[in-house]
Scaffold this motif. Sequence first.
Motif, PDB file in Angstrom:
ATOM      1  N   TYR A   1       0.828  -1.214   0.000  1.00  0.00           N
ATOM      2  CA  TYR A   1       0.000   0.000   0.000  1.00  0.00           C
ATOM      3  C   TYR A   1       0.861   1.261   0.000  1.00  0.00           C
ATOM      4  N   CYS A   2       1.901   1.205  -0.812  1.00  0.00           N
ATOM      5  CA  CYS A   2       2.841   2.331  -0.870  1.00  0.00           C
ATOM      6  C   CYS A   2       2.287   3.491  -1.696  1.00  0.00           C
ATOM      7  N   GLY A   3       1.354   3.195  -2.581  1.00  0.00           N
ATOM      8  CA  GLY A   3       0.754   4.265  -3.370  1.00  0.00           C
ATOM      9  C   GLY A   3       1.448   4.594  -4.681  1.00  0.00           C
ATOM     10  N   GLU A   4       2.526   3.904  -4.980  1.00  0.00           N
ATOM     11  CA  GLU A   4       3.246   4.154  -6.244  1.00  0.00           C
ATOM     12  C   GLU A   4       2.313   4.016  -7.449  1.00  0.00           C
ATOM     13  N   CYS A   5       1.577   2.953  -7.475  1.00  0.00           N
ATOM     14  CA  CYS A   5       0.704   2.693  -8.621  1.00  0.00           C
ATOM     15  C   CYS A   5      -0.354   3.786  -8.756  1.00  0.00           C
ATOM     16  N   ALA A   6      -0.911   4.192  -7.640  1.00  0.00           N
ATOM     17  CA  ALA A   6      -1.940   5.227  -7.669  1.00  0.00           C
ATOM     18  C   ALA A   6      -1.376   6.541  -8.195  1.00  0.00           C
ATOM     19  N   GLY A   7      -0.107   6.791  -7.859  1.00  0.00           N
ATOM     20  CA  GLY A   7       0.518   8.042  -8.262  1.00  0.00           C
ATOM     21  C   GLY A   7       0.787   8.154  -9.748  1.00  0.00           C
ATOM     22  N   VAL A   8       0.903   7.033 -10.435  1.00  0.00           N
ATOM     23  CA  VAL A   8       1.249   7.092 -11.857  1.00  0.00           C
ATOM     24  C   VAL A   8       0.071   6.845 -12.794  1.00  0.00           C
ATOM     25  N   CYS A   9      -1.024   6.389 -12.273  1.00  0.00           N
ATOM     26  CA  CYS A   9      -2.166   6.120 -13.162  1.00  0.00           C
ATOM     27  C   CYS A   9      -2.580   7.422 -13.843  1.00  0.00           C
ATOM     28  N   PRO A  10      -2.533   7.451 -15.180  1.00  0.00           N
ATOM     29  CA  PRO A  10      -2.852   8.692 -15.893  1.00  0.00           C
ATOM     30  C   PRO A  10      -4.299   9.125 -15.703  1.00  0.00           C
ATOM     31  N   ARG A  11      -5.120   8.227 -15.266  1.00  0.00           N
ATOM     32  CA  ARG A  11      -6.537   8.572 -15.080  1.00  0.00           C
ATOM     33  C   ARG A  11      -6.945   8.560 -13.609  1.00  0.00           C
ATOM     34  N   THR A  12      -5.967   8.495 -12.749  1.00  0.00           N
ATOM     35  CA  THR A  12      -6.192   8.466 -11.294  1.00  0.00           C
ATOM     36  C   THR A  12      -7.359   7.553 -10.905  1.00  0.00           C
ATOM     37  N   LEU A  13      -7.223   6.306 -11.321  1.00  0.00           N
ATOM     38  CA  LEU A  13      -8.294   5.347 -11.072  1.00  0.00           C
ATOM     39  C   LEU A  13      -8.044   4.479  -9.852  1.00  0.00           C
ATOM     40  N   ILE A  14      -6.881   4.672  -9.227  1.00  0.00           N
ATOM     41  CA  ILE A  14      -6.524   3.795  -8.113  1.00  0.00           C
ATOM     42  C   ILE A  14      -6.561   4.583  -6.812  1.00  0.00           C
TER      43      ILE A  14
ATOM     44  N   GLY B   1     -12.792   3.347 -16.196  1.00  0.00           N
ATOM     45  CA  GLY B   1     -12.020   4.207 -17.087  1.00  0.00           C
ATOM     46  C   GLY B   1     -10.655   3.665 -17.442  1.00  0.00           C
ATOM     47  N   CYS B   2     -10.360   2.460 -17.011  1.00  0.00           N
ATOM     48  CA  CYS B   2      -9.018   1.906 -17.215  1.00  0.00           C
ATOM     49  C   CYS B   2      -8.726   1.717 -18.696  1.00  0.00           C
ATOM     50  N   LYS B   3      -7.592   2.256 -19.136  1.00  0.00           N
ATOM     51  CA  LYS B   3      -7.243   2.111 -20.554  1.00  0.00           C
ATOM     52  C   LYS B   3      -6.198   1.015 -20.762  1.00  0.00           C
ATOM     53  N   ASP B   4      -5.971   0.249 -19.724  1.00  0.00           N
ATOM     54  CA  ASP B   4      -5.116  -0.936 -19.833  1.00  0.00           C
ATOM     55  C   ASP B   4      -3.686  -0.600 -20.247  1.00  0.00           C
ATOM     56  N   CYS B   5      -3.200   0.535 -19.779  1.00  0.00           N
ATOM     57  CA  CYS B   5      -1.837   0.935 -20.150  1.00  0.00           C
ATOM     58  C   CYS B   5      -0.794   0.131 -19.373  1.00  0.00           C
ATOM     59  N   GLN B   6      -1.195  -0.398 -18.247  1.00  0.00           N
ATOM     60  CA  GLN B   6      -0.346  -1.260 -17.409  1.00  0.00           C
ATOM     61  C   GLN B   6       0.841  -0.554 -16.767  1.00  0.00           C
ATOM     62  N   ILE B   7       0.790   0.763 -16.738  1.00  0.00           N
ATOM     63  CA  ILE B   7       1.853   1.517 -16.062  1.00  0.00           C
ATOM     64  C   ILE B   7       1.865   1.168 -14.576  1.00  0.00           C
ATOM     65  N   CYS B   8       0.673   1.003 -14.024  1.00  0.00           N
ATOM     66  CA  CYS B   8       0.586   0.671 -12.590  1.00  0.00           C
ATOM     67  C   CYS B   8       1.315  -0.643 -12.302  1.00  0.00           C
TER      68      CYS B   8
END
Length: 55
Positions: free
Chosen positions: A9-22, A35-42
């Motif tokens: 629960y570090c929040g890294e993934c939430a911080g990079v989601c381009p659509r702030t979906l996390i 709204g997930c565009k499946d970019c998989q950056i998270c």
Amino acid sequence: MIVKEWCMYCGECAGVCPRTLIEVQETNLIFNKEGCKDCQICIQVCPVQALVKEE
Ligand code: SF4
Ligand code: SF4
């Protein structure tokens, strides 16, 4: 997304989601799948590989 039990629960993934979906909570991650565009950056930024794409 499937969140593995070793998520910190570090929040890294939430911080990079381009659509702030996390949303990171104390012991929970909430994904807004709509709204997930499946970019998989998270998935890529997670330092402990705790995110796995749902098939
Ligand atoms: S980046 Fe990985 S460890 Fe951090 S909150 Fe997201 S899934 Fe959990
Ligand atoms: S795959 Fe991309 S759009 Fe979907 S939750 Fe992850 S970072 Fe956000």
